[in-house]
Structures are given as structure tokens and as C-alpha cells.
Design a protein around this motif. Structure first.
Motif, PDB file in Angstrom:
ATOM      1  N   SER A 198      21.285  -0.633  20.145  1.00 13.15           N
ATOM      2  CA  SER A 198      19.827  -0.513  20.085  1.00 13.15           C
ATOM      3  C   SER A 198      19.466   0.914  19.700  1.00 13.15           C
ATOM      4  CB  SER A 198      19.174  -0.877  21.419  1.00 13.15           C
ATOM      5  OG  SER A 198      19.547   0.046  22.417  1.00 13.15           O
ATOM      6  N   GLN A 199      18.258   1.054  19.186  1.00 15.56           N
ATOM      7  CA  GLN A 199      17.832   2.349  18.682  1.00 15.56           C
ATOM      8  C   GLN A 199      16.318   2.429  18.708  1.00 15.56           C
ATOM      9  OE1 GLN A 199      18.119   3.330  14.275  1.00 15.56           O
ATOM     10  NE2 GLN A 199      19.841   4.472  15.068  1.00 15.56           N
ATOM     11  N   GLU A 200      15.798   3.545  19.247  1.00 17.04           N
ATOM     12  CA  GLU A 200      14.358   3.781  19.231  1.00 17.04           C
ATOM     13  C   GLU A 200      13.979   4.378  17.879  1.00 17.04           C
ATOM     14  OE1 GLU A 200      12.323   2.887  21.695  1.00 17.04           O
ATOM     15  OE2 GLU A 200      14.009   2.176  22.913  1.00 17.04           O
ATOM     16  N   LEU A 201      12.964   3.825  17.240  1.00 17.27           N
ATOM     17  CA  LEU A 201      12.538   4.281  15.929  1.00 17.27           C
ATOM     18  C   LEU A 201      11.071   4.673  15.953  1.00 17.27           C
ATOM     19  CD1 LEU A 201      14.139   1.553  13.627  1.00 17.27           C
ATOM     20  CD2 LEU A 201      15.062   3.804  14.151  1.00 17.27           C
ATOM     21  N   THR A 202      10.750   5.719  15.207  1.00 16.75           N
ATOM     22  CA  THR A 202       9.364   6.086  14.971  1.00 16.75           C
ATOM     23  C   THR A 202       9.061   5.789  13.515  1.00 16.75           C
ATOM     24  OG1 THR A 202       9.457   7.854  16.628  1.00 16.75           O
ATOM     25  CG2 THR A 202       7.650   7.929  15.037  1.00 16.75           C
ATOM     26  N   LEU A 203       8.124   4.892  13.265  1.00 15.33           N
ATOM     27  CA  LEU A 203       7.799   4.480  11.909  1.00 15.33           C
ATOM     28  C   LEU A 203       6.909   5.524  11.236  1.00 15.33           C
ATOM     29  CD1 LEU A 203       7.077   0.720  12.652  1.00 15.33           C
ATOM     30  CD2 LEU A 203       9.250   1.786  12.023  1.00 15.33           C
TER      31      LEU A 203
END
Length: 252
Positions: free
Chosen positions: A205-210
Motif C-alpha cells: 500500500s502507498q499513500e499518494l497525493t494527487l
């Protein structure tokens, strides 16, 4: 997905390493010309952003990429001891890193620049070729989620699909991202094929900022004990997406 190559684990990287400057420039120009998005990760992958290659200046040995949303995020990037990049170009995973990002401007808007990498990792896993699912017509995956009132079916958008698994977006942090967690009785509604039933296992899993500043969580899931019939359906869909992508690239 350690910062050197977080998505490779303990794989031997040397067979996949590219050190030819001409090849490296060609790969970077491929990202630019096809407007392919790239994951930018700092702090050992704990913080990630979506970026893209805006320009390559061969004479000055620099690559210009899109900046992250917000002054503080960009400050953390330029202060990071190392920045890792991972993108998909023509079914091949391209990975590289840099430790010298700086703020700059490109066509009147904020951007980041770095030296052209001296080496990249080029991975092609043909047996599990991943392809992005259409953004214009999002494919949904239904996963039963345990709640206080019992299990409830929740829908998640697919990012990509392969014969080995899928990546989904979990905007509401509903999924238990413990590695190895299995979700049974999941379904994907594939256009022109129909519903397929499957069991999914959480792999990463990975937190992403669009680019719009919103945050989301990208979760990689592996298929568990996929039936031959379901595998055939997945393969058919991947081939369909491949044909459509190639048709767009050739203007047909």
C-alpha cells in the motif's frame, strides 16, 4: 514499493540496470511525450506524490518534473536525502532515484529539476504485464468490508490490472492494509465480459497525493487461487485494453 528500490524487494537488480545515457534520455523522453504519470517517493516510501516529466535539457543535464501541491510538500522533497521514482512506460516498470532536486519554474509555473540520472532500472515482467484501466470509464472492484453492523460491499476504483492481481484506490481508508490480509467473495465488473468472482490478498500500500492536492491510498492486491476460467476472462480484458491503447497511439 528500502528507498533504493522499494518495489523490488530482494531481487537482483543488475540484469535490469541501464547506464547508457542515450537509453536513459530516450526513456525520460518517452515519459514526457506520452504524458505518463510517475510516483515520486521520499522518506523510504512513506510519503508519495504523483508527478510527470515536463522537459529534458540534454545540454544542461537536467530533467524538469511537475512539482507537488503545496510549498511544504515541495520543501520536504528538496530537503530529502534521496528521492525515488517509479513509473510504467510501454508495459515496462522504470525506476530511478536522485538526491539533488531543486525548485525551478517551467512555462510560468512551479516545477522541480534534477540531474539526468546516471542509471535506471528497467523491469519487464511479461508474465504479469500490468496495464492501466481507463480513467474515463472507471472499473469498480466490490470488496466485502467488515463493519459494526456486519459485512458490507464497498466499491473501489481499479488503477491497473494484470494476470497476477490489481491495484485499487481506497479514498476512505476502509481496507485493512496488513500485508497478507485476504478478502474473499470480491467481484470485478469487466465491460463486455461481466462479473468475475475472486479472492484478493493485500501485498502493498502507498499513500499518494494527487495533482489536485487530494490524498488517496493505492493498494496492490494479488489474486488468490484464480480459476482458469477467471484467468481467461482477465487475459481477454487485458488484451482488449492493449488493442485499444495501441489503436490510440497509431491514430486508428
Amino acid at each position: 514499493m528500502s528507498l533504493a528500490l522499494p518495489s523490488l524487494g530482494t531481487e537482483n537488480q543488475s540484469p535490469y540496470q541501464v547506464e547508457s545515457r542515450r537509453e536513459i534520455l530516450a526513456l525520460l523522453k518517452g515519459f514526457r511525450d506520452k504524458s505518463q504519470l510517475i510516483s515520486l517517493m521520499i522518506n523510504n516510501g512513506s510519503e508519495a506524490f504523483i508527478t510527470s516529466v515536463l522537459d529534458i535539457d540534454d545540454a544542461n543535464n537536467t530533467v524538469i518534473i511537475d512539482s507537488a501541491p503545496g510549498h511544504e510538500a515541495n520543501q520536504r522533497i528538496v530537503e530529502a536525502s534521496s528521492v525515488f521514482f517509479d513509473g510504467l512506460l510501454d508495459r515496462i516498470s522504470i525506476q530511478f532515484s536522485s538526491s539533488k532536486l531543486q525548485r525551478t519554474q517551467f512555462e510560468g509555473r512551479p516545477a522541480l529539476q534534477m540531474p539526468v540520472p546516471t542509471s535506471v532500472i528497467r523491469l519487464q515482467r511479461r508474465e504479469n504485464y500490468r496495464i492501466n484501466t481507463p480513467v474515463s470509464m472507471p472499473i469498480k472492484c466490490v470488496i466485502p468490508i467488515e463493519t459494526e453492523s456486519g459485512k458490507q460491499n464497498q466499491k473501489f476504483s481499479l488503477v491497473d490490472i494484470s494476470c497476477g492481481g490489481i491495484a485499487i484506490l481506497d479514498d476512505r481508508n476502509l481496507i485493512d492494509i496488513t500485508i497478507g490480509t485476504c478478502y474473499e467473495f470480491c467481484q470485478i465488473d469487466i465491460p463486455n465480459i461481466g462479473l468475475i468472482d475472486l479472492t484478493l490478498q493485500i501485498r502493498n500500500s502507498q499513500e499518494l497525493t494527487l495533482l489536485n492536492g487530494k490524498t488517496t491510498r493505492r493498494i496492490g492486491c494479488a489474486f488468490v487461487n484464480l480459476s482458469s476460467r477467471t484467468l481467461t476472462s482477465v487475459q481477454r480484458y487485458i488484451m482488449k485494453l492493449e488493442r485499444e491503447r495501441n489503436a490510440k497511439m497509431t491514430g486508428m
